[in-house]
Design a protein around this motif. Structure first.
Motif, mmCIF file in Angstrom:
data_model
loop_
_atom_site.group_PDB
_atom_site.id
_atom_site.type_symbol
_atom_site.label_atom_id
_atom_site.label_comp_id
_atom_site.label_asym_id
_atom_site.label_seq_id
_atom_site.Cartn_x
_atom_site.Cartn_y
_atom_site.Cartn_z
ATOM 1 N N MET A 231 0.662 -1.366 0.359
ATOM 2 C CA MET A 231 0.405 0.098 -0.206
ATOM 3 C C MET A 231 0.631 0.897 -0.271
ATOM 4 O O MET A 231 0.392 2.593 -0.440
ATOM 5 N N ARG A 232 1.789 1.044 0.603
ATOM 6 C CA ARG A 232 2.799 2.687 0.997
ATOM 7 C C ARG A 232 3.607 2.371 -0.322
ATOM 8 O O ARG A 232 3.598 3.801 -0.991
ATOM 9 N N VAL B 256 0.293 3.847 -3.116
ATOM 10 C CA VAL B 256 0.330 5.612 -3.002
ATOM 11 C C VAL B 256 0.875 6.182 -3.445
ATOM 12 O O VAL B 256 0.768 7.398 -3.883
ATOM 13 N N GLN B 257 1.483 6.126 -3.428
ATOM 14 C CA GLN B 257 3.054 6.778 -3.720
ATOM 15 C C GLN B 257 2.892 7.331 -5.364
ATOM 16 O O GLN B 257 3.339 7.778 -5.876
ATOM 17 N N THR C 160 0.107 5.950 -7.166
ATOM 18 C CA THR C 160 -0.956 6.639 -7.690
ATOM 19 C C THR C 160 -0.171 8.538 -7.073
ATOM 20 O O THR C 160 -1.019 9.550 -8.276
#
Length: 321
Positions: free
Chosen positions: A78-79, A82-83, A85
């Motif tokens: 997820m990290r 998110v980055q 994205t």
């Protein structure tokens, strides 16, 4: 009454998922699989059980890829997601603000066709054909690489070699462009004129097949003579040309619709060696603004092509030659 029917269907589908997952787990225990393989078997069962739930099987696969093994992968996954994205959305917003469209705009031809159940079988066949045609592209690229490597070894002076090889490559690419102007550039600007020309009957299958072959040569020469560029977009162009060529060759829209042929070949050619089938399928789906049903054969063709070359070890054997 409608609410009760919906609840009943949901319960039955949940039971169905549990049964399929449990059967796969039991099979893995009987076969004495390792824990990782056992987990994969359960995930495969869940994926299969929800495959028909969505209007496109890619949704089920993506769903399992994102929710499976969350205990060990959620934090880092997820990290990174998110980055990535944030970066992608920022870039897209900036470019769209400047040009009012993306770099590769939507297909203005608004092509579509009526999806039929038999299109899945056609997509598998197209995927297999793409795999072998992709192998031809690999062989051409390998031959060009050996030629330029041999030529470079004959030139002992490094400074002269750095000048002569690009000049020789540029000469070849220029001659190819004279014979087949469609091969110039990445191919993104030629896609619309090619499709329009085929729809109007201006281009025959021979022109499309020659364009695909010449693009294979020109991209291989460019890569191995010092030019800067990638391999994916040239292969996408090759797929478009082959799809249009086979469409004109068969010349029966009922048997092979234009969009089905172009979309499947467009995905199958690069997917045969590039392990990014989801990216390729989504790129084609969004570029042509396809619906869920129309995108399904494209996904099947991409997976079939990659499985034919990489799943059976064909690509690895070629790389060892």
């Amino acid at each position: 009454m409608i609410l009760l029917n919906d609840c009943a269907r949901s319960i039955l589908y949940y039971i169905h998922m549990c049964i399929i997952g449990g059967m796969n787990q039991r099979w893995a225990e009987v076969m004495k699989y390792e824990p990782e393989m056992m987990q994969r078997q359960v995930i495969n069962g869940f994926t299969a059980s929800i495959g028909a739930l969505f209007p496109n099987p890619i949704v089920a696969v993506m769903c399992m890829l994102e929710v499976a093994n969350m205990k060990t992968m959620h934090s880092e996954y997820m990290r990174t997601l998110v980055q990535a994205t944030i970066g992608a959305c920022s870039s897209f917003a900036s470019f769209f603000w400047l040009k009012d469209e993306s770099y590769f705009p939507f297909n203005p031809l608004a092509l579509t066709y009526s999806f039929k159940s038999g299109d899945m079988s056609k997509a598998v066949l197209i995927g297999i054909v793409c795999a072998f045609l992709g192998v031809v592209h690999i062989v051409i690229t390998g031959g060009v690489k050996k030629t330029f490597t041999l030529l470079g070894s004959r030139i002992r002076n490094e400074k002269i070699r750095l000048v002569v090889l690009p000049m020789f490559g540029g000469l070849i690419v220029g001659l190819i462009a004279i014979l087949s102007p469609l091969t110039l550039g990445s191919g993104s600007k030629q896609t619309q004129p090619m499709i329009s020309g085929v729809m109007r009957g201006e281009f025959g299958y021979d022109i499309m097949f020659v364009a695909a072959l010449m693009k294979s040569f020109s991209s291989a020469v460019s890569i191995h003579s010092g030019f800067v560029g990638g391999t994916i977009f040239p292969m996408v162009f090759i797929g478009v040309a082959l799809g249009l060529g086979f469409y004109r060759l068969i010349d029966d829209p009922e048997t092979l619709p234009l969009l089905l042929s172009v979309g499947c070949f467009m995905a199958g050619i690069p997917a045969c060696i590039c392990p990014i089938p989801f990216t390729i399928v989504l790129m084609i789906t969004f570029s042509f603004q396809l619906g869920a049903y129309q995108a399904t054969p494209i996904f099947v063709a991409a997976i079939s092509s990659h499985l034919t070359t990489c799943g059976c070890g064909l690509l690895l054997k070629l790389l060892r030659l």
